[in-house]
Design an enzyme around this catalytic site. Structure first.
Site, PDB file in Angstrom:
ATOM      1  N   GLU A  40      -5.406   6.893   7.321  1.00 22.38           N
ATOM      2  CA  GLU A  40      -4.490   8.022   7.406  1.00 22.38           C
ATOM      3  C   GLU A  40      -5.278   9.232   6.908  1.00 22.38           C
ATOM      4  O   GLU A  40      -5.867   9.182   5.816  1.00 22.38           O
ATOM      5  CB  GLU A  40      -3.262   7.746   6.520  1.00 22.38           C
ATOM      6  CG  GLU A  40      -2.116   8.695   6.736  1.00 22.38           C
ATOM      7  CD  GLU A  40      -1.263   8.411   7.978  1.00 22.38           C
ATOM      8  OE1 GLU A  40      -1.604   7.511   8.779  1.00 22.38           O
ATOM      9  OE2 GLU A  40      -0.254   9.115   8.146  1.00 22.38           O
ATOM     10  N   ARG A  84      -2.590   9.442  11.534  1.00 19.90           N
ATOM     11  CA  ARG A  84      -3.347   8.201  11.681  1.00 19.90           C
ATOM     12  C   ARG A  84      -4.588   8.445  12.528  1.00 19.90           C
ATOM     13  O   ARG A  84      -4.548   9.202  13.496  1.00 19.90           O
ATOM     14  CB  ARG A  84      -2.462   7.164  12.355  1.00 19.90           C
ATOM     15  CG  ARG A  84      -3.073   5.784  12.403  1.00 19.90           C
ATOM     16  CD  ARG A  84      -2.021   4.802  12.800  1.00 19.90           C
ATOM     17  NE  ARG A  84      -2.476   3.447  12.792  1.00 19.90           N
ATOM     18  CZ  ARG A  84      -1.641   2.414  12.840  1.00 19.90           C
ATOM     19  NH1 ARG A  84      -0.348   2.605  12.878  1.00 19.90           N
ATOM     20  NH2 ARG A  84      -2.109   1.191  12.833  1.00 19.90           N
ATOM     21  N   GLU A 104       0.849  -1.202   0.000  1.00 13.85           N
ATOM     22  CA  GLU A 104       0.000   0.000   0.000  1.00 13.85           C
ATOM     23  C   GLU A 104       0.875   1.240   0.000  1.00 13.85           C
ATOM     24  O   GLU A 104       2.027   1.192   0.435  1.00 13.85           O
ATOM     25  CB  GLU A 104      -0.867   0.029   1.274  1.00 13.85           C
ATOM     26  CG  GLU A 104      -1.879  -1.076   1.342  1.00 13.85           C
ATOM     27  CD  GLU A 104      -2.635  -1.095   2.664  1.00 13.85           C
ATOM     28  OE1 GLU A 104      -2.426  -0.197   3.495  1.00 13.85           O
ATOM     29  OE2 GLU A 104      -3.423  -2.022   2.855  1.00 13.85           O
ATOM     30  N   ARG A 131      -3.001   8.395  16.907  1.00 15.51           N
ATOM     31  CA  ARG A 131      -2.035   7.313  17.078  1.00 15.51           C
ATOM     32  C   ARG A 131      -1.652   7.168  18.546  1.00 15.51           C
ATOM     33  O   ARG A 131      -1.323   6.095  19.018  1.00 15.51           O
ATOM     34  CB  ARG A 131      -0.807   7.657  16.243  1.00 15.51           C
ATOM     35  CG  ARG A 131       0.297   6.663  16.255  1.00 15.51           C
ATOM     36  CD  ARG A 131       1.464   7.268  15.501  1.00 15.51           C
ATOM     37  NE  ARG A 131       2.566   6.372  15.312  1.00 15.51           N
ATOM     38  CZ  ARG A 131       3.332   5.906  16.270  1.00 15.51           C
ATOM     39  NH1 ARG A 131       3.093   6.222  17.518  1.00 15.51           N
ATOM     40  NH2 ARG A 131       4.342   5.108  15.991  1.00 15.51           N
ATOM     41  N   LYS A 163       2.294   4.548   1.500  1.00 12.38           N
ATOM     42  CA  LYS A 163       2.419   5.058   2.872  1.00 12.38           C
ATOM     43  C   LYS A 163       2.181   6.568   2.816  1.00 12.38           C
ATOM     44  O   LYS A 163       3.031   7.325   2.380  1.00 12.38           O
ATOM     45  CB  LYS A 163       3.801   4.759   3.454  1.00 12.38           C
ATOM     46  CG  LYS A 163       3.919   5.128   4.925  1.00 12.38           C
ATOM     47  CD  LYS A 163       5.261   4.708   5.493  1.00 12.38           C
ATOM     48  CE  LYS A 163       5.331   4.770   7.003  1.00 12.38           C
ATOM     49  NZ  LYS A 163       5.019   6.049   7.586  1.00 12.38           N
ATOM     50  N   LYS A 181       7.665  -1.217   6.679  1.00 12.85           N
ATOM     51  CA  LYS A 181       7.619   0.071   5.969  1.00 12.85           C
ATOM     52  C   LYS A 181       8.901   0.247   5.163  1.00 12.85           C
ATOM     53  O   LYS A 181       9.978  -0.211   5.569  1.00 12.85           O
ATOM     54  CB  LYS A 181       7.420   1.221   6.944  1.00 12.85           C
ATOM     55  CG  LYS A 181       8.464   1.345   8.023  1.00 12.85           C
ATOM     56  CD  LYS A 181       8.136   2.501   8.939  1.00 12.85           C
ATOM     57  CE  LYS A 181       8.999   2.457  10.180  1.00 12.85           C
ATOM     58  NZ  LYS A 181       8.771   3.548  11.091  1.00 12.85           N
TER      59      LYS A 181
HETATM   60  P1  ATP Z   1       6.746   6.763  10.860  1.00  7.64           P
HETATM   61  O1  ATP Z   1       7.599   7.896  11.302  1.00  7.64           O
HETATM   62  O2  ATP Z   1       7.394   5.940   9.814  1.00  7.64           O
HETATM   63  O3  ATP Z   1       5.347   7.148  10.512  1.00  7.64           O
HETATM   64  P2  ATP Z   1       5.664   5.506  13.141  1.00  7.64           P
HETATM   65  O4  ATP Z   1       6.433   4.984  14.288  1.00  7.64           O
HETATM   66  O5  ATP Z   1       4.755   6.659  13.333  1.00  7.64           O
HETATM   67  O6  ATP Z   1       6.733   5.812  12.051  1.00  7.64           O
HETATM   68  P3  ATP Z   1       5.259   3.166  11.699  1.00  7.64           P
HETATM   69  O7  ATP Z   1       4.749   1.902  12.187  1.00  7.64           O
HETATM   70  O8  ATP Z   1       6.703   3.192  11.556  1.00  7.64           O
HETATM   71  O9  ATP Z   1       4.773   4.355  12.587  1.00  7.64           O
HETATM   72  O10 ATP Z   1       4.586   3.508  10.312  1.00  7.64           O
HETATM   73  C1  ATP Z   1       3.237   3.343  10.233  1.00  7.64           C
HETATM   74  C2  ATP Z   1       2.561   4.687  10.131  1.00  7.64           C
HETATM   75  O11 ATP Z   1       2.385   5.041   8.772  1.00  7.64           O
HETATM   76  C3  ATP Z   1       1.155   4.522  10.647  1.00  7.64           C
HETATM   77  O12 ATP Z   1       1.122   4.864  12.000  1.00  7.64           O
HETATM   78  C4  ATP Z   1       0.308   5.425   9.800  1.00  7.64           C
HETATM   79  O13 ATP Z   1       0.159   6.670  10.449  1.00  7.64           O
HETATM   80  C5  ATP Z   1       1.124   5.657   8.551  1.00  7.64           C
HETATM   81  N1  ATP Z   1       0.522   5.072   7.346  1.00  7.64           N
HETATM   82  C6  ATP Z   1       0.377   5.717   6.159  1.00  7.64           C
HETATM   83  N2  ATP Z   1      -0.156   4.936   5.234  1.00  7.64           N
HETATM   84  C7  ATP Z   1      -0.398   3.733   5.818  1.00  7.64           C
HETATM   85  C8  ATP Z   1      -0.928   2.499   5.356  1.00  7.64           C
HETATM   86  N3  ATP Z   1      -1.332   2.328   4.097  1.00  7.64           N
HETATM   87  N4  ATP Z   1      -0.995   1.474   6.247  1.00  7.64           N
HETATM   88  C9  ATP Z   1      -0.588   1.638   7.520  1.00  7.64           C
HETATM   89  N5  ATP Z   1      -0.072   2.774   8.018  1.00  7.64           N
HETATM   90  C10 ATP Z   1       0.030   3.825   7.175  1.00  7.64           C
END
Ligand code: ATP
Length: 563
Positions: free
Chosen positions: A302, A256, A249, A272, A251, A422
Site C-alpha cells: 500500500e 495499492r 495487519e 489495483r 489496513k 477486513k
Molecule cells: P476497500 O474500500 O475496503 O479498500 P477494496 O474493495 O478496495 O475495499 P478490499 O479487499 O476490500 O479492497 O480491501 C483490501 C484493500 O486494502 C487492498 O486493496 C489494499 O489496497 C488495502 N490494504 C491496506 N493495507 C493492507 C494490508 N495490510 N493488506 C492487504 N491490503 C491492504
C-alpha cells in the site's frame, strides 16, 4: 477480415439487451473468425485496442474526432458541431455526415479489421508536436475507407465510448461457449486472474483449446489480478472463518500497488485496477530497486504519503500524486512509503501457492528496511481480544482498520475469499449515549504524534468502592493543537495514583492525577480482559473536556447497564 463483418456484429450487439444472447452472438462470431484476427477482435468488442495493463488507451479529444468527421465528410465544422449538440452521440454524427462522402476523397479498397486496429494503435502512439493533427489525419483516412455505418463505430471507438454492453467476463463466457460448448468459464477465469488479457486467452482457446490455457504462466511485467478481502458483520465471526491462529495487519488507507521486477532489472508498477502507474512513482521504483534484495519479484504494497520524518499523511495528500505532469516536483512535495504486505513471485519462481506465513517470512527477509520501504505492521494471535486491541491501536494511529489473514492461506488471485478479512472502523456503529471518563494516564505518541501523547488512558468511577477502573485508550478526535497542549494541562505523578486500578497490559507511559473528565463517544461496549472494568469502550472518540469532578464521571454501574 473485412471491417464490415465486425460492423454487423456491433449492430447485432447494440440491439441486444439480454446478456445470454450477447454471449451467444459473440460465441458464434468467435467460432468463425480467422485465428490471426481473434485476439484483436476481442479487444475491439470491448471498445479497446489492448489489455488494460498495456495502457494503450483510446479517448481522443471530442474536438479532434469532430474535426476528422468534418474533413472526411467535406462539410463545415459548424454543421458537425451542431449535430453533436443535437444528438450527443459522436457515432450518429459520423454516420450522418459520412453518408455522403465527397467522391474525390473516397480511397480504393476495403477497410480490414487489421488495418483499423493498426491505425488506432498508431493514433495512441503518436505524440509530440503536431501530434493532434497527425492523429486527426489517421482518423480521417479511416473514416474515408469505411462505410458510413462503420464510421459510427470508429468514431465511438476513437472517443472511448463504444459501450456495447460487453465486458471481459462476457468475452470469457463467449470464448468458453465457442470452443468448449460449455458455459462454465471457471478455467478461463482462473487463467484470466493470472493473465488479465482476453486477447491472449482467445488466441490460445482458438488454437489449442482449453488445455492450452494451462501453459499460460505468470509473467513478470504483466499484472496479476489482486486478491481481495471478505468482510464480517461481527468480529466474532472471524473465529469461524479462520480457525486457529490469525495474522493481523494494519489496513493502510493509501493506494495499492503491484510491483514487478523483471530479469533485466526493470521495475513496473500496476494499480489495483491493473493500470500501469510507473510514471507516477519514479521515486518508489528507485526505493524498491535499492531496498528489495531480489533479482526478480512481484510484490504488493500500500503506498502512503509521508512527511520528511516518515510520519504518515492523509490519503488526500497521496491523491495529489495522481498526475501526468509536474511529477518531479510532486515527488519532492509529497514523498511516499510502501507498506509491503505480500509476495507473489521471487527470483524466477511463483510463490502464490505458498502459505501466507511462508510468503511473508520470505518477504521480510528480502526487505532492507528504510523510511520508504517497510513491511506492514503485523501481529500473530489466536485471541480476538488481542485482535480488537490491535484494531483500536491502528484506529488511534489514524488507519482505516485491520486486515485479518489466514496464516495457511495461499494468494488467491482475483478472488474475494476468506483468507483475508477486513475489519474497518466504519463497520462499527455508535452508542447512543456519550460517556464522561476520567483521564488517568497517557501513552507516548508514535509517528505523527511523536513528542506528545498518542492516547489517553480513561476510566469510569466505581462509586461503591471509590475507585477508577480503566475502560479505554482514547486517541481519536484530539486535534494536533490539543495534543500539543495536553502535556501542560495534566499533572504528572510518578506512580499509579491511589484509587486507580489498572491491569498490567494497560500500564501507561505517564500517570496523571485523576482530575480531568472528558466526554467520549464510543461505538460499543465489549468484554475486555485488558481493562480493570472488565469491559471496554470500542472505538472511543474525544468530544470535549467536561467541567466535572472525577467522581461525577460515568459510573461502573452505568456502563454495565449499557451492555
Ligand atoms: P476497500 O474500500 O475496503 O479498500 P477494496 O474493495 O478496495 O475495499 P478490499 O479487499 O476490500 O479492497 O480491501 C483490501 C484493500 O486494502 C487492498 O486493496 C489494499 O489496497 C488495502 N490494504 C491496506 N493495507 C493492507 C494490508 N495490510 N493488506 C492487504 N491490503 C491492504
Amino acid at each position: 477480415m473485412d471491417f464490415l463483418q465486425l460492423v454487423e456484429l456491433f449492430e447485432q450487439l447494440e440491439n441486444e439487451s439480454s446478456g445470454n444472447k450477447l454471449r451467444e452472438i459473440l460465441a458464434s462470431f468467435f467460432k468463425k473468425v480467422p485465428i490471426e484476427d481473434i485476439s484483436l477482435l476481442t479487444y475491439l468488442t470491448l471498445g479497446k485496442i489492448s489489455a488494460d495493463y498495456e495502457s494503450a488507451v483510446l479517448g481522443l479529444a471530442d474536438k479532434s474526432v469532430l474535426k476528422a468527421i468534418s474533413v472526411a465528410g467535406g462539410v463545415e465544422s459548424s454543421r458537425v458541431k451542431k449535430l453533436m449538440q443535437d444528438t450527443g452521440d459522436v457515432g450518429l454524427v459520423a454516420e450522418n455526415i459520412l453518408k455522403k462522402k465527397p467522391r474525390t476523397l473516397v480511397p480504393v479498397g476495403k477497410l480490414t479489421v487489421h488495418e483499423l486496429f493498426e491505425k488506432l494503435h498508431k493514433i495512441v502512439g503518436t505524440s509530440g508536436s503536431g501530434s493532434q493533427e497527425k492523429k486527426t489525419n489517421i482518423l480521417v483516412s479511416l473514416f474515408q475507407k469505411s462505410p458510413a455505418k462503420g464510421a459510427k463505430y470508429i468514431a465511438r471507438l476513437a472517443l472511448g465510448v463504444l459501450r456495447l454492453g460487453v465486458a471481459e467476463m462476457t468475452v470469457l463466457d463467449a470464448l468458453s461457449i465457442a470452443f468448449t460448448g460449455e458455459k462454465d468459464k471457471t478455467v478461463l477465469e482462473a487463467t484470466y486472474n493470472i493473465c488479465p488479457d482476453v486477447g491472449i486467452i482467445a488466441e490460445i482457446m482458438a488454437t489449442a483449446g482449453i488445455k492450452g490455457l494451462q501453459k499460460i504462466p505468470v509473467k513478470v511485467g504483466r499484472p496479476i489480478k489482486v486478491m481481495l478481502a471478505q468482510r464480517v458483520k461481527e468480529l466474532d465471526e472471524v473465529e469461524v472463518k479462520i480457525p486457529g491462529k490469525l495474522a493481523v495487519e494494519a489496513k493502510y488507507d493509501g493506494e495499492r500497488v503491484q510491483a514487478h521486477k523483471d530479469s533485466k532489472g526493470k521495475i513496473t508498477l500496476f494499480s489495483r485496477r491493473m493500470e500501469e502507474t510507473s510514471a507516477q512513482f519514479p521515486d518508489l521504483i528507485e526505493y524498491l530497486q535499492k531496498q528489495i534484495d531480489a533479482k526478480t519479484f512481484i510484490l504488493e504494497a500500500e503506498i502512503i504519503a509521508i512527511d520528511s520524518e516518515g510520519n504518515h499523511r492523509p490519503f488526500q495528500e497521496l491523491m495529489q500524486r495522481r498526475r501526468k505532469h509536474d511529477v518531479a516536483s510532486y515527488v519532492k512535495k509529497i514523498p511516499v512509503q510502501a507498506q509491503v504486505f505480500d509476495l507473489l513471485y521471487l527470483d524466477g519462481k511463483v510463490v502464490m501457492d505458498k502459505s501466507y506465513e511462508e510468503r511473508t517470512t520470505i518477504l521480510r527477509k528480502i526487505i532492507k528496511k528504510s523510511k520508504n520501504v517497510v513491511a506492514s505492521a503485523k501481529i500473530v494471535t489466536d485471541s480476538l481480544d488481542t485482535v480488537d486491541e490491535f484494531f483500536q491501536e491502528q484506529i488511534n494511529l489514524g488507519y482505516e482498520g485491520i486486515m485479518i489473514k489466514s496464516l495457511g492461506g495461499v494468494y488467491q488471485a482475483g478472488t474475494r475469499g476468506w483468507n483475508w478479512i477486513k475489519w474497518k472502523k466504519d463497520y462499527v456503529h455508535d452508542l447512543q449515549d456519550s460517556l464522561d471518563l476520567v483521564v488517568i494516564g497517557a501513552f507516548h505518541g508514535k509517528g505523527r504524534r511523536h513528542g506528545t501523547y498518542g492516547a489517553l488512558l480513561c476510566a469510569v468511577y466505581d462509586s461503591k468502592k471509590d475507585q477508577f477502573l480503566t475502560v479505554c485508550k482514547l486517541g481519536t478526535g484530539l486535534t494536533d493543537e490539543m495534543l500539543a497542549e495536553l502535556p501542560k494541562k495534566f499533572s504528572i505523578v510518578k506512580r499509579c495514583p491511589a484509587r486507580v486500578v489498572v491491569k498490567k497490559e494497560m500500564i501507561p507511559d505517564v500517570w496523571f492525577v485523576a482530575e480531568f473528565v472528558v466526554e467520549v463517544r464510543g461505538a460499543e461496549i465489549t468484554k475486555s480482559p485488558f481493562h480493570s472494568l472488565g469491559l471496554a469502550v470500542r472505538f472511543p472518540r474525544f468530544l470535549r473536556f467536561r467541567d466535572k469532578k472525577p467522581e461525577q464521571a460515568t459510573t461502573k454501574k452505568e456502563v454495565e447497564d449499557m451492555v
